[in-house]
Design an enzyme around this catalytic site. Structure first.
Site, mmCIF file in Angstrom:
data_model
loop_
_atom_site.group_PDB
_atom_site.id
_atom_site.type_symbol
_atom_site.label_atom_id
_atom_site.label_comp_id
_atom_site.label_asym_id
_atom_site.label_seq_id
_atom_site.Cartn_x
_atom_site.Cartn_y
_atom_site.Cartn_z
ATOM 1 N N SER A 192 0.798 -1.242 0.000
ATOM 2 C CA SER A 192 0.000 0.000 0.000
ATOM 3 C C SER A 192 0.821 1.278 0.000
ATOM 4 O O SER A 192 0.263 2.357 -0.203
ATOM 5 C CB SER A 192 -0.926 0.022 1.209
ATOM 6 O OG SER A 192 -2.121 -0.609 0.874
ATOM 7 N N LYS B 56 0.432 3.612 -2.906
ATOM 8 C CA LYS B 56 -0.813 4.354 -3.189
ATOM 9 C C LYS B 56 -0.639 5.874 -3.323
ATOM 10 O O LYS B 56 -1.207 6.476 -4.234
ATOM 11 C CB LYS B 56 -1.872 4.006 -2.134
ATOM 12 C CG LYS B 56 -2.386 2.567 -2.298
ATOM 13 C CD LYS B 56 -3.288 2.106 -1.162
ATOM 14 C CE LYS B 56 -3.737 0.664 -1.429
ATOM 15 N NZ LYS B 56 -4.376 0.018 -0.297
ATOM 16 N N TYR C 91 -2.900 -2.607 -10.639
ATOM 17 C CA TYR C 91 -2.814 -2.290 -9.200
ATOM 18 C C TYR C 91 -1.938 -3.321 -8.467
ATOM 19 O O TYR C 91 -1.058 -2.960 -7.682
ATOM 20 C CB TYR C 91 -4.240 -2.231 -8.616
ATOM 21 C CG TYR C 91 -4.276 -2.252 -7.109
ATOM 22 C CD1 TYR C 91 -3.796 -1.187 -6.351
ATOM 23 C CD2 TYR C 91 -4.802 -3.356 -6.420
ATOM 24 C CE1 TYR C 91 -3.823 -1.216 -4.966
ATOM 25 C CE2 TYR C 91 -4.832 -3.397 -5.031
ATOM 26 C CZ TYR C 91 -4.338 -2.320 -4.314
ATOM 27 O OH TYR C 91 -4.354 -2.354 -2.937
ATOM 28 N N TYR D 268 -4.310 3.303 7.606
ATOM 29 C CA TYR D 268 -5.463 2.410 7.804
ATOM 30 C C TYR D 268 -6.381 2.986 8.877
ATOM 31 O O TYR D 268 -6.541 4.206 8.967
ATOM 32 C CB TYR D 268 -4.997 0.984 8.164
ATOM 33 C CG TYR D 268 -4.071 0.357 7.144
ATOM 34 C CD1 TYR D 268 -4.486 0.167 5.832
ATOM 35 C CD2 TYR D 268 -2.803 -0.053 7.488
ATOM 36 C CE1 TYR D 268 -3.644 -0.427 4.899
ATOM 37 C CE2 TYR D 268 -1.956 -0.650 6.562
ATOM 38 C CZ TYR D 268 -2.377 -0.826 5.267
ATOM 39 O OH TYR D 268 -1.556 -1.406 4.342
ATOM 40 N N VAL E 298 1.145 -3.508 3.960
ATOM 41 C CA VAL E 298 1.135 -4.779 4.704
ATOM 42 C C VAL E 298 2.474 -5.516 4.695
ATOM 43 O O VAL E 298 2.642 -6.494 5.416
ATOM 44 C CB VAL E 298 0.030 -5.746 4.224
ATOM 45 C CG1 VAL E 298 -1.331 -5.311 4.686
ATOM 46 C CG2 VAL E 298 0.087 -5.926 2.732
HETATM 47 N N1 GLU Z 1 -1.926 -5.878 -2.086
HETATM 48 C C1 GLU Z 1 -2.671 -5.558 -0.956
HETATM 49 C C2 GLU Z 1 -4.147 -5.575 -1.245
HETATM 50 O O1 GLU Z 1 -4.595 -4.895 -2.123
HETATM 51 C C3 GLU Z 1 -2.267 -4.229 -0.426
HETATM 52 C C4 GLU Z 1 -2.547 -4.246 0.977
HETATM 53 C C5 GLU Z 1 -1.921 -3.165 1.744
HETATM 54 O O2 GLU Z 1 -0.691 -3.012 1.770
HETATM 55 O O3 GLU Z 1 -2.704 -2.433 2.366
HETATM 56 O O4 GLU Z 1 -4.895 -6.285 -0.614
#
Ligand code: GLU
Length: 528
Positions: free
Chosen positions: A156, A159, A284, A336, A354
């Site tokens: 993430s 992003k 993504y 988060y 994550v």
């Molecule tokens: N690849 C993970 C997902 O989309 C990213 C999760 C993350 O790092 O928040 O579920």
């Protein structure tokens, strides 16, 4: 009058003397480079390339010596070297700052709670003990500790950059006609959209897929990935990032929730027309599977801290308005379900992933890349969050620390001399404005009421000139020098007469008299 060239030469001479402790009239290039490294300027800094390729540095480091004339030339030609050696970079005392970081690192490393993400085997297999911190300031001063050369996937933490890319290309209005900017208050992959049927923000999964659907739509998916890849390379100061294909394949295989989110968004007409859903999702997952190390990622975080310009290469990667939008959302939505608490306690924009990645941005100061794979129940790196907490406990980095003047936190941005000078100015200003509370506060911090500014003006001069009777009484009670002379030879008494503050004049006369008679008594007692 001394010319600027003479001043420069004088400064170079003193810097050289400082390095040439044994007065050998030359220094080794090792001494020179070590001194730069202590100030955070490393040998692989792109700004050092030309200098290190020059004749002076071609000879083996420990044998090559640099004479004073060569040293002066280097300083003339290389502003970075000069600024660094004269401690004029954003963290002037970088060495002692790094000692604190080391200290926080070792304290934080003791924490072994949390567990690594296990929804894909590639993350479940990562050694949970690993921990790395890398720092890059907006002046390109760098420091790393721990496993800073081990690759991990961005997850993430990709992003914010995808959001920046979409903003750069399409502008704020268009991007936010497809994605909101409110914290969702729910988990990052919750099957939920806002009241308009749009993802809540670009920092959660639904919003991040939306950013991917917006980037470079006219091109092939391969070219679109190249664009993201190139951007990361530029952010990491031209260090190539890699791609972990097995992470990508695993992500794709365990993507039911992300597909569900994407179909939900399609049902609500959230995507731009003609969006290819599978391609968007794969794009993504590919972005999440880009890998790098904290050593390089610190420069990416520093680019955000530096309003979009990479401090090491000078490349403008994003517009400052893009970065402003991105940091605003990182602050409110980047951690988060802990985002509100993080903004409250740490007060800085950040984004976690994550894999245990965490990118922390201290605007106008530095970017920090943190990696430690054990996560808390919310999905943030346990040590990452603890490091941030300890960092702002020790340093005045919380964005509102500037409001709490009484803070005992360290401000590493300022030089000691500047700190003292600013306190002198504060005291003098408070005296002239009659702000007794502030004077008492500064005195409690150890600022002497007897200090003077550059012109020899003391708090007593200023309080007298401005007719601040209460302040004058207070200063007299503090036994300050009652007849200091400023650079024009004026005493506070002369100021009182000049500005016709009769009451103060009387008070000063009495104080001086009683002071003299006390002195006389002391002298008498000595003579007897
Ligand atoms: N690849 C993970 C997902 O989309 C990213 C999760 C993350 O790092 O928040 O579920």
């Amino acid at each position: 009058m001394i010319s600027t060239t003479q001043l420069d030469e004088h400064a170079s001479d003193s810097l050289f003397k400082m390095l040439d402790a044994e007065n050998k009239k030359s220094i080794t290039s090792n001494t020179f480079l070590n001194q730069l490294a202590e100030n955070g300027i490393l040998e692989d800094d792109p700004r050092m390339r030309e200098l290190l390729h020059s004749f002076t540095f071609k000879v083996p480091k420990d044998t090559k010596t640099i004479t004073q004339a060569e040293f002066n030339d280097i300083l003339k030609q290389n502003a970075l070297v000069k600024k660094s050696l004269s401690k004029n970079l954003v963290i002037p005392d970088f060495e002692s700052f790094c000692k604190h970081i080391e200290d926080i690192f070792f304290e934080t490393r003791k924490n072994k709670t949390g567990k690594v993400a296990d929804y894909i085997p590639q993350l479940a297999r990562v050694n949970p003990e690993q921990f790395a911190i890398s720092i890059c300031t907006v002046d390109g001063q760098r420091f790393s500790i721990g496993d800073s050369n081990v690759d991990f996937c961005l997850q993430s933490s990709c992003k914010p950059i995808n959001y920046c890319l979409a903003l750069e290309e399409l502008g704020e209005q268009k991007v936010h006609s497809h994605v909101g900017r409110e914290p969702s208050g729910q988990s990052f992959n919750e099957l939920a959209l806002n009241l308009k049927g749009l993802p809540h923000n670009p920092m959660i999964n639904a919003g991040a897929m939306m950013s991917c659907s917006l980037i470079d739509r006219k091109n092939s998916i391969a070219d679109r990935f190249d664009k993201v890849n190139r951007t990361w390379k530029a952010l990491c100061a031209e260090k190539a990032v890699s791609f972990n294909n097995s992470v990508y394949l695993s992500e794709r295989q365990t993507a039911d929730r992300n597909f569900a989110l994407a179909y939900f968004m399609r049902e609500k007409n959230a995507f731009p027309e003609k969006t290819n859903l599978t391609e968007t999702l794969e794009f993504y997952f590919q972005c999440c599977s880009i890998e790098s190390k904290t050593y390089d990622l610190a420069a990416a975080a520093a680019t955000l801290a530096n309003a979009g310009t990479n401090p090491l290469t000078g490349e403008v990667i994003f517009k400052s308005s893009t970065v402003q939008n991105c940091l605003s959302l990182m602050l409110s939505c980047g951690m988060y379900d802990f985002s509100g608490e993080f903004a409250f306690k740490i007060g800085l924009p950040a984004k976690s992933g994550v894999s245990g990645a965490l990118m922390l941005v201290i605007p106008n100061v530095m970017g920090i890349s943190i990696w430690s794979p054990r996560l808390d129940e919310i999905g943030n790196s346990v040590r990452g969050v603890e490091f941030c907490k300890r960092l702002v406990e020790r340093f005045s980095f919380h964005q509102y620390d500037s409001l709490t003047g009484h803070s005992t936190k360290i401000n590493p941005r300022k030089k000691e001399k500047e700190v003292k000078a600013s306190k002198v100015m504060e005291l003098i200003w408070s005296a002239s404005h009659g702000d007794l509370d502030e004077i008492l506060r500064l005195e409690a911090e150890g600022v002497s009421p007897d200090i003077a500014d550059y012109d020899g003006r003391t708090p007593l001069h200023l309080a007298t000139s401005e007719g601040q009777l209460e302040v004058v009484k207070h200063l007299i009670s503090k036994n300050v020098n009652l007849s200091p002379k400023d650079r024009w030879g004026n005493t506070p008494m002369e100021d009182a007469i000049k500005f016709k503050h009769k009451e103060i004049q009387k008070l000063l006369e009495q104080a001086i008299k009683s002071c003299n008679s006390k002195k006389d008594k002391v002298i008498e007692s000595i003579l007897i």
